[in-house]
Design a protein around this motif. Sequence first.
Motif, PDB file in Angstrom:
ATOM      1  N   GLY A   2       0.845  -1.288   0.040  1.00 17.34           N
ATOM      2  CA  GLY A   2       0.212  -0.047   0.088  1.00 17.34           C
ATOM      3  C   GLY A   2       0.952   1.341   0.079  1.00 17.34           C
ATOM      4  O   GLY A   2       0.399   2.240   0.554  1.00 17.34           O
ATOM      5  N   GLY A   3       1.928   1.237  -0.544  1.00 12.74           N
ATOM      6  CA  GLY A   3       3.095   2.331  -0.282  1.00 12.74           C
ATOM      7  C   GLY A   3       3.670   2.711   0.791  1.00 12.74           C
ATOM      8  O   GLY A   3       4.310   3.785   0.950  1.00 12.74           O
ATOM      9  N   ILE A   4       3.351   1.619   1.755  1.00 14.04           N
ATOM     10  CA  ILE A   4       4.098   1.946   3.200  1.00 14.04           C
ATOM     11  C   ILE A   4       5.354   1.532   2.961  1.00 14.04           C
ATOM     12  O   ILE A   4       5.804   0.358   2.704  1.00 14.04           O
ATOM     13  N   LYS A   5       6.282   2.346   3.680  1.00 12.35           N
ATOM     14  CA  LYS A   5       7.583   1.842   3.791  1.00 12.35           C
ATOM     15  C   LYS A   5       7.769   2.114   5.319  1.00 12.35           C
ATOM     16  O   LYS A   5       7.955   2.697   6.081  1.00 12.35           O
ATOM     17  N   ILE A   6       7.992   0.701   6.054  1.00 11.28           N
ATOM     18  CA  ILE A   6       8.083   0.589   7.609  1.00 11.28           C
ATOM     19  C   ILE A   6       9.632   0.811   7.829  1.00 11.28           C
ATOM     20  O   ILE A   6      10.448  -0.026   7.381  1.00 11.28           O
ATOM     21  N   LYS A   7       9.772   1.650   8.751  1.00 15.79           N
ATOM     22  CA  LYS A   7      11.167   2.078   9.258  1.00 15.79           C
ATOM     23  C   LYS A   7      11.369   0.985  10.371  1.00 15.79           C
ATOM     24  O   LYS A   7      10.448   0.880  11.219  1.00 15.79           O
TER      25      LYS A   7
END
Length: 173
Positions: free
Chosen positions: A121-126
């Motif tokens: 979903g376009g999320i980049k988890i840091k």
Amino acid sequence: RRVSPNASGGAEENSFEEMTMAEIMTGKGDHFPGLIPLVYAYLDHIQCDSLTMSRMTTYLDFIEKRATGELVTPATWVRNFVRGHEDYQFDSVVSDSIAYDLMVACKEIGEGKREAPELLGGIKIKPIEAADAYVKKLDSKRLENTQIMSLLERYSSRQKKIGESPKNMEYQI
């Protein structure tokens, strides 16, 4: 709702029914608030700091989108990757080149070097840094049932869905 025939206790406390993953996560009717609203109620109860609440909201939104079908599962993503690969012959054989490209793609997604909006979903988890993980001491005081019900009602009504299809979902917040 059905009742478990072998459980001890009354019919109401032993009743059960089938639910979709979306219903389990977001709630069903007035009798089941959903796991996501339960998590929000817990986070509110422990007075979670704003950074953690923001991160948890990102994760819970992701889980909800996966549960409702808005995002594909990893298995579906892998299947689509293989079927879309230029070397795939539609013979159920995953060649070395396909397997290699799949592993590279997975590695790049995990490192944030490749976008996969249908999966993430376009999320980049840091990454969470251990030094920042315990800024606020958690509160462990007991709540009265009325307080618990108020929290559950607040968070289960927070995400009442409008619309028919998971692709067209809007949320009232």
